[in-house]
Design an enzyme around this catalytic site. Sequence first.
Site, mmCIF file in Angstrom:
data_model
loop_
_atom_site.group_PDB
_atom_site.id
_atom_site.type_symbol
_atom_site.label_atom_id
_atom_site.label_comp_id
_atom_site.label_asym_id
_atom_site.label_seq_id
_atom_site.Cartn_x
_atom_site.Cartn_y
_atom_site.Cartn_z
ATOM 1 N N HIS A 112 0.872 -1.181 0.000
ATOM 2 C CA HIS A 112 0.000 0.000 0.000
ATOM 3 C C HIS A 112 0.904 1.225 0.000
ATOM 4 C CE1 HIS A 112 -3.018 2.932 1.144
ATOM 5 N NE2 HIS A 112 -3.966 2.003 1.049
ATOM 6 N N ARG A 128 -6.637 10.323 -0.323
ATOM 7 C CA ARG A 128 -6.281 10.762 -1.677
ATOM 8 C C ARG A 128 -7.505 10.847 -2.566
ATOM 9 N NH1 ARG A 128 -3.196 6.479 -3.576
ATOM 10 N NH2 ARG A 128 -3.376 5.356 -1.613
#
Length: 477
Positions: free
Chosen positions: A252, A275
């Site tokens: 990740h 994000r």
Amino acid sequence: MTTQAPKKPVIVVGSGLAGLSAAHEALRAGATVRMLDRAPKPGGNSIKASSGINGAGTRFQQSLGIAKDDSFYSDTVRSAGARFAESSPPVDRKALIEILTSQSESAVNWLADELNVDLSVVAQLGGHSVPRTHRGGGKLPPGAAIVSALLDALKANSNFSLENSADVVELLSGDGAVKGVSYQVADGQPHELEGPVVFAAGGFAGDAHGLLSKYRPDLAGIPSTNEARPASHGLLSAVRASFVDMDSVQIHPTGFVDPKDPGSAYKFLAAEALRGEGGILLSAEGKRFINELQTRDVVSAAIMALPHTTVEKTRQWEVTLLLDPGACEATTSHIGFYLWKGLVQKKKVRDLAPEVIASVDKYATLVSENGEDELGRKAFGHWKLPPGEANRDEEVCVGTVTPVVHFTMGGVTFDSQARVLRPKEGGGLVPIPGLWAAGEITGGIHGANRLGGSSLLECAVFGRIAGAEAAKSLTNA
């Protein structure tokens, strides 16, 4: 009179969302359920899931003006990469992805309508063509909200029991079938339990010195979002289960570097929703360097191409994650926790480094003018910060992040009925009678890369299938 033998329970190994979903469906089918989990508390990694659960065609999408979502299957195939075309072992990847994506709406409806989980907020994560990752608008992260609701529903059923700190040490078998389990509790004594088994014990991303070092020795020293623990895959190997994609381990791109303990090998995940709702990534030079909504493998690779440091034997890349007030507001439930933990700080724009201010202004201009991003980002989430002097007294949320070992796409082979498979003489795979699996323990769905939001989804979809099929086996016996 003859006495009838007591009905065997469905045995569920693991108390994450896959196991809980299996238990729910088995109970619905009239079975008794015994759930065993070696951890002291229920929930597994599912309870920590922070970005949400994917659903295509939901009413929550439609409320955003997304009348139709027919790209989930193709997005998943594209994310899986070259692994999708691999045929050894012969896993029906197409069928598994079709089930995952086509049943996603019903999974979201089940959680929202039957269990009253708030999934009304929908975000677009990396690799997705449209917003389809659902979470709630309250303080609880989606994983905790879903797990809590399911646990409450299960505990209210007298045919359900959960035993924590119960370590399954063997799958009992005979005549080629799995008959039950042997497990140990705090007293150290072995206990045996007979019945069909749903294996939902999770992946091996926390098995740093075992399966992870065996299949991905190159990841040594990279921090993880998983607590250290040995994998359970050996229990499946002992009954000759087949495995697939074991070297497919997801990095990740964003785990928080804690300023209080920067070299810790365990990192809190910086949710992809940060994000998705507008956050940007900046290099040590204060510049954007990647479309933040690319798939996880692409974003991770871009970060790992930058210079790295070694802190107390931990390899990490220190990148700045920055959210403007709009993105901070859209992720309030996450940001509040991260601020409390000291993983994120609020700073006025004027107090940022000059090169960071320049990047913020450049990005703010791009968003305000709806321009074409040179890095290819097309969705800007809830970013609303204007460029220039007008933003200098605005507060942004800032944290330092690094790639982390997060999820294992590989695992035991299984079919569209969630039956665990093993090799047969002459080639091919056949189901192991009495054994089903769901969740991160399985392989074949995600290929080389998992889309954010599809972990909770696969747990719900295939967990429900596994529980229903295991219960059915009792009535057909």
